[in-house]
Design a protein around this motif. Structure first.
Motif, mmCIF file in Angstrom:
data_model
loop_
_atom_site.group_PDB
_atom_site.id
_atom_site.type_symbol
_atom_site.label_atom_id
_atom_site.label_comp_id
_atom_site.label_asym_id
_atom_site.label_seq_id
_atom_site.Cartn_x
_atom_site.Cartn_y
_atom_site.Cartn_z
ATOM 1 N N CYS A 143 70.057 125.534 9.372
ATOM 2 C CA CYS A 143 68.217 124.991 9.337
ATOM 3 C C CYS A 143 67.234 126.170 9.221
ATOM 4 O O CYS A 143 68.245 127.488 9.541
ATOM 5 N N LYS A 144 66.017 125.876 9.162
ATOM 6 C CA LYS A 144 65.065 126.977 9.329
ATOM 7 C C LYS A 144 63.775 126.148 9.659
ATOM 8 O O LYS A 144 63.481 127.402 10.294
ATOM 9 N N THR A 145 63.613 125.447 10.307
ATOM 10 C CA THR A 145 63.519 125.036 11.824
ATOM 11 C C THR A 145 63.775 123.859 12.844
ATOM 12 O O THR A 145 64.370 123.991 12.446
ATOM 13 N N GLU A 146 62.682 124.684 14.202
ATOM 14 C CA GLU A 146 63.342 123.927 15.419
ATOM 15 C C GLU A 146 63.587 122.752 15.209
ATOM 16 O O GLU A 146 64.781 121.617 15.531
ATOM 17 N N LYS A 147 63.514 121.739 14.062
ATOM 18 C CA LYS A 147 62.811 120.458 14.055
ATOM 19 C C LYS A 147 64.436 119.791 13.887
ATOM 20 O O LYS A 147 65.014 119.155 13.947
ATOM 21 N N ALA A 148 64.707 120.521 12.421
ATOM 22 C CA ALA A 148 66.045 120.392 11.130
ATOM 23 C C ALA A 148 67.271 120.828 12.846
ATOM 24 O O ALA A 148 68.221 120.067 12.120
ATOM 25 N N ASP A 184 68.846 132.853 5.350
ATOM 26 C CA ASP A 184 67.624 132.673 5.591
ATOM 27 C C ASP A 184 67.471 131.366 6.553
ATOM 28 O O ASP A 184 67.152 130.800 5.772
ATOM 29 N N SER A 185 68.154 131.413 7.886
ATOM 30 C CA SER A 185 68.149 130.199 8.747
ATOM 31 C C SER A 185 68.262 131.212 9.704
ATOM 32 O O SER A 185 68.118 132.045 10.349
ATOM 33 N N ILE A 186 67.829 130.124 11.162
ATOM 34 C CA ILE A 186 67.633 130.128 12.595
ATOM 35 C C ILE A 186 68.983 129.709 13.293
ATOM 36 O O ILE A 186 69.234 130.259 13.866
#
Length: 217
Positions: A143-148, A184-186
């Motif tokens: 995931c790259k976003t909090e939504k994901a 590249d991932s959170i």
């Protein structure tokens, strides 16, 4: 003595696996395939046998995505827009099934099909000493976003409720799993229950085996 003759139309993974089991049961089998057994979805797909993918395509929010995807032929689900009554009937039926209730009711069937596929592939490999790539390292959904991340958290929760081994992981845990890859991932989800194969290898081995067993192709 043969139990009878059976023709199978299509020599993809479903056709060849059907031929494998029918031949094993004593039937004479002929497989008809118009292509060269070197391309198509059964050779070019990602080789994922993934119980984590238990959410049906018809789910809340999919209609809006589908409409956007209609105008992009490279989209994950491309349906050519057209004026056709049968098409509109299908779209309406699809729309009616995009509910949370449908998703929950569909999970057991989809999940059990994937788990059975894993068992059968391992069985085919072991019983016949087939040499093809098959590993059980799991699957990372990054995931790259909090939504994901929120979306994956929901899937992981459902996975655990249905008996699968899954968990959310952060960036440092991803690095531990894949130390040689810059990602590249959170964070993301790690589904340890998922398996991978190399489709082309499996298909080639299976085809050669069937020919030796007298299956006509």
């Amino acid at each position: 003595m043969s139990k009878g003759s059976i023709a199978i139309i299509g020599g993809g993974v479903v056709g060849l696996c059907s031929a494998f089991y029918l031949n094993k049961e004593g039937f004479e089998v002929t497989v008809f395939e118009r292509n060269s057994f070197a391309d198509g979805a059964s050779y070019g797909n990602a080789g994922m046998i993934v119980p984590s993918h238990f959410i049906p395509l018809s789910q809340p929010g999919m209609i809006a995505k589908g409409i956007r995807w209609m105008f992009d032929s490279s989209s994950p689900l491309y349906i050519e827009p057209r004026i056709d009554m049968e098409f509109f009937k299908w779209m309406y039926a699809f729309y009616k099934s995009c509910t949370d209730k449908h998703v929950i009711n569909s999970i057991p069937g989809i999940l059990n099909l994937s788990l059975l596929s894993q068992d059968l592939l391992q069985e085919i490999k072991d019983e016949n000493n087939f040499k093809f790539h098959y590993e059980k390292k799991g699957l990372l959904m990054l995931c790259k976003t909090e939504k994901a991340m929120l979306h994956e958290e929901h899937t992981v929760k459902l996975a655990i409720e249905n008996g699968l081994v899954a968990k959310m992981i952060n960036k440092s845990e991803i690095k531990q799993l894949e130390p040689d890859v810059e990602i590249d991932s959170i964070g993301g989800a790690y589904f340890k229950c998922d398996h991978h194969s190399t489709p082309g290898e499996f298909m080639s081995v299976l085809k050669e085996f069937l020919l030796r067993k007298g299956v006509r192709i």
